[in-house]
Structure formats: structure tokens, C-alpha cells
Write a protein that holds these residues in place. Structure first.
Motif: not given
Length: 454
Positions: A248-258, A279-280, A305-313
Motif C-alpha cells: 500500500v505504501i508503494q502502490h496505494g490501497a486500490d492495488a491490494v485485496a485480502l 489500510l483501506g 488488483k496487483r497484490l492479492v493475499l489469501v489467509d488460511t486456517a
């Protein structure tokens, strides 16, 4: 080839004598029980495919001759002190070899190196001269034999391959660092330094750094789709927060999704939802049985989205839901379509034992692991176990987390620095144990003194 015989009251003592005289290139030719105890015959520069029994016997007889000369010298000294006639010295016969060797005659007449015969009752000076000549010869024969060897033992994981004394010492140091035995064996077998232990250990450390697979610096800064997998409490969600904040710091909040697929625990989404709000960035949840691949297709295709991060169990492998989550991840990793394909990163907490880390790798390997992330560096006391997993499985190390701060406590790894830190941890642990042992000994002595007073 140089051969020597060692005698001990037991096999351990005989091998200890070997350790005091023979070096890392020696081998044990034979060992047997004799009347005096145990006899071990060892050799230096011995080639099994070029065995020479005559040469072996010649050198053994030479050693026996020296031992007889020493005994005779002590007997002559005793006779002089007692005023008795001096005993004669007669060499035993030995297999001859080209060159200047001791020769033997049928008579009891002693013969010197130059072949000149002595009288039947030699003088003290001639016997002493012969004794010193034999001592010089034996000194020359054994001048290059040194240190200790354990070639009969083999390595811990490959008993068919001999391991020298120096290799065994280096191997033990690797154990102190926390390396897996199989990796330690592979490293020490590649050491070429034969003389200086300090330089040999530096070569081991360099080989550790070479063996440790490290991803290219900045590999995650380009974006992509990544799922963090690993056991409960490994730090997956916190690490996702750090990665998202950096991007987000480098590319903005619109580039990231969780994305969260952890619907198995109560309030599992709360921490990730808090991160997304701060983080927005967008947060999406995928329930068990839903199509994770379709959600990722939407995020990387339409929403770009340029970066998508998936949280697992962090499910245990025995959990009935584990296989369902694993299948969901495998489908997402093999999906075809627009956008980046998902890659799984194994989160390895450095506070876990080596066997636990190995099991975690085996459990999540079917999902298709692309790399690993070390977490909790600030809480650990040994880097060796996690480094071993990465090195033995060839799983590239992508990032290292060393604290709770977002996004500061997340860094790209440097193999050389990690190895040096691992060695430093081992030295600190050894110092602590030595101090604890010294304190315990002092306490026991003080307790014993107090009991003596009473």
C-alpha cells in the motif's frame, strides 16, 4: 604407506592411542584381542586396492624392534645400576625392502645399518648407537602421523562412507547450530580444508550460505497472488498485514485485496478485517465449499488488483476440514485464466522444533509450495531447524519477520547474515549452558561444604 600397532587394555583405550598418533587420512587395518589386551593396527596413506602385506608386516616388525630396543635399554640401565653383566641386543628378522633396511643373520651377531658386524659381546656405546639409529628411523616413519581419526565409524547418515576426525568435529558444530544431521553430513563431506580447523569451519559456514535457497530480493514487491499456509499461531495473518502495508505504501490501497478462507474458527476474520480497515483495502471471505479460484479471477481480472493475499486456517492434518481446505488451495494454484496464478508460501515459525517444521512442510506440500517465510525471529534461539527445512527441501526463503510492528518488522533475507546469526545463537547458547553448569557445580560444592560443617 606408514603402519603402526597400538595396544590397550580395552578397545576404547587402543582407539584413544590411535587418536593421539594418527591423523585424519589414516585407516584401521585390523583389531583383535591378544594376551596383553586389544591390538589395533592402523595405517596412513593406505590404498585398499594396492594392499602390500609384506610392507605392512615390515613396518609392524620395525615397531616391535623399537619396542624391544626400548625394553633392552631399560634392562641395561637396571643391570648397570645393579653391577650385573649387560644383556645383549639381537634384532629380529623382518621382511626386506629395497633400500637401507635392517638385515638379519642366522647367528646372534648384531648388524648395523652399514652392514658391519659387531663382536659377540658388543660394547655399550655400539648398542646405544644402534638404538639411536632405530629411534631416528622410527621418528622418520611417524613424522607425519598426528591427531585423531575415527575412520571405522562412518557418518551418522551414511555408515558406508568413512568420516574423519575433523569431519566429525565439524559435524558436531553443525549440530550445535541446530542443523539436521543429513544436511550436516552433506556439508562436512564437501569441506576441502585439511589442516586448519578454523579455516575448515569458515568453509562450512560458506557452504551453509550456498546451500540455503533464497528468493530474489524484492520478489514480492512486483505483486501477485499469494496464500500463506502453516500451523496455528505461525503468524500468517500478521505477516499478511505487513506485506499488504508495504505494498500500500508503494502502490496505494486500490492495488491490494485480502481474502480469508478461515471460516473454521470463531472470530477468525476479525484480525484480518481490522488490518483491511486500517489500510483501506478490500477484504473478501470464501466459505468452505465455495470457489476460491473464481474469487481470485474476479480480483485479478476485472478489478486488476496487483497484490492479492489469501489467509488460511491453521488446521491440523488430522482435522476433517484440512483436506477440504487443501483441495481448495490446489484448485486455485492450478487455475487457468487471466491474471496471476496463486502461489502458496509456507509460514515457518522459528520458535518451533525442527521435527514440527518438517511435518508442516509435508502436510502442506500437496498444495504446491512456491517458497517459505520465516516468522518470529525475535523470539527464537536457533535458526538451524528452519534453515534445514529450506535447504533440504530446496524451498526458497522469501521473507523474514522479526517482530510485531507493521510493516517495519519484515525483511528480505540474506543467506550470509542468517548463517552468521545462527552461529552467534549457538555460541550464546553454549556460553549459557557452560555458565549454568559452572554455577551448578559451585552450588554442589558449597552444599557439600556446609554438610561437612554440620
Amino acid at each position: 604407506m606408514k603402519v603402526k600397532r597400538f595396544m590397550g587394555t580395552n578397545m576404547q583405550q587402543a582407539l584413544r592411542l590411535v587418536s593421539q598418533d594418527l591423523g585424519a587420512d589414516a585407516v584401521i587395518l585390523s583389531s583383535k584381542k591378544v594376551a596383553e589386551g586389544f591390538e589395533v593396527v592402523a595405517a596412513l596413506d593406505y590404498q585398499s586396492e594396492q594392499q602390500n602385506p609384506v610392507e605392512v608386516e615390515r613396518q609392524l616388525e620395525l615397531q616391535r624392534e623399537l619396542e624391544r630396543a626400548k625394553d633392552m635399554s631399560r634392562e641395561r640401565q637396571r643391570a648397570r645400576a645393579a653391577g650385573e653383566p649387560l644383556p645383549e641386543f639381537t634384532p629380529v628378522s623382518m621382511p626386506d625392502r629395497a633400500g637401507a633396511q635392517l638385515s638379519t643373520r642366522p647367528s646372534s651377531t648384531p648388524v648395523l645399518e652399514d652392514g658391519k658386524e659387531q663382536s659377540s659381546r658388543p660394547s655399550a656405546s655400539s648398542n646405544d648407537s644402534q638404538y639411536h639409529q632405530m629411534m631416528e628411523r622410527m621418528s622418520g616413519e611417524l613424522s607425519e602421523l598426528k591427531n585423531w581419526m575415527v575412520s571405522h565409524g562412518g557418518s551418522a547418515w551414511d555408515t558406508g562412507r568413512p568420516i574423519t576426525w575433523k569431519q566429525s568435529q565439524l559435524w558436531q558444530r553443525c549440530q550445535d547450530v541446530g542443523l539436521e544431521p543429513s544436511w550436516s553430513d552433506r556439508i562436512v563431506s564437501q569441506v576441502t580444508e585439511q589442516n586448519d580447523m578454523g579455516r575448515a569451519w569458515k568453509q562450512v559456514l560458506r557452504q551453509m550460505a550456498v546451500d540455503l535457497p533464497v528468493a530474489k530480493q524484492g520478489s514480492l514487491d512486483k505483486g501477485g497472488v499469494f496464500a500463506l499456509v502453516g500451523p496455528t499461531g505461525a503468524g500468517k495473518t500478521t505477516t499478511i498485514g505487513k506485506l499488504a502495508a508495504r505494498f500500500v505504501i508503494q502502490h496505494g490501497a486500490d492495488a491490494v485485496a485480502l481474502v480469508s478462507i478461515d471460516s473454521y474458527r470463531v472470530a477468525a476474520h476479525d484480525q484480518l478485517r481490522s488490518v483491511a480497515r486500517i489500510l483501506g483495502v478490500e477484504l473478501h471471505t470464501v466459505a468452505p465449499g465455495e470457489d476460491l479460484a473464481a474469487t481470485l479471477e474476479t480480483l485479478t481480472g476485472k478489478k486488476k488488483k496487483r497484490l492479492v493475499l489469501v489467509d488460511t486456517a491453521g488446521l491440523a492434518s488430522q482435522d476433517p476440514s484440512f483436506q477440504g481446505q487443501l483441495a481448495m488451495l490446489k484448485r486455485a494454484c492450478t487455475r487457468k485464466g487471466s491474471g496471476s496464478r496463486m502461489r502458496c508460501l509456507l509460514t515457518l515459525p522459528l520458535t518451533s522444533q525442527g521435527r514440527c517444521l518438517q511435518e508442516n512442510y509435508e502436510h502442506f506440500k500437496p498444495a504446491g509450495l512456491a517458497g517459505c517465510i520465516f516468522t518470529k525471529l525475535d523470539e527464537c534461539f536457533s535458526l538451524g531447524p528452519a534453515m534445514s527445512v529450506a535447504a533440504l527441501t530446496r524451498l526458497p526463503l522469501v521473507m523474514i519477520a522479526d517482530g510485531p510492528k507493521i510493516p517495519d518488522d519484515l525483511h528480505y533475507p540474506d543467506a550470509g547474515k542468517l548463517v552468521r546469526l545462527a552461529e552467534q545463537m549457538a555460541r550464546m547458547a553454549r556460553t549459557r549452558w557452560q555458565a549454568a553448569e559452572a554455577m551448578s557445580l559451585a552450588n554442589r560444592r558449597q552444599t557439600g561444604s556446609l554438610q561437612g560443617v554440620h
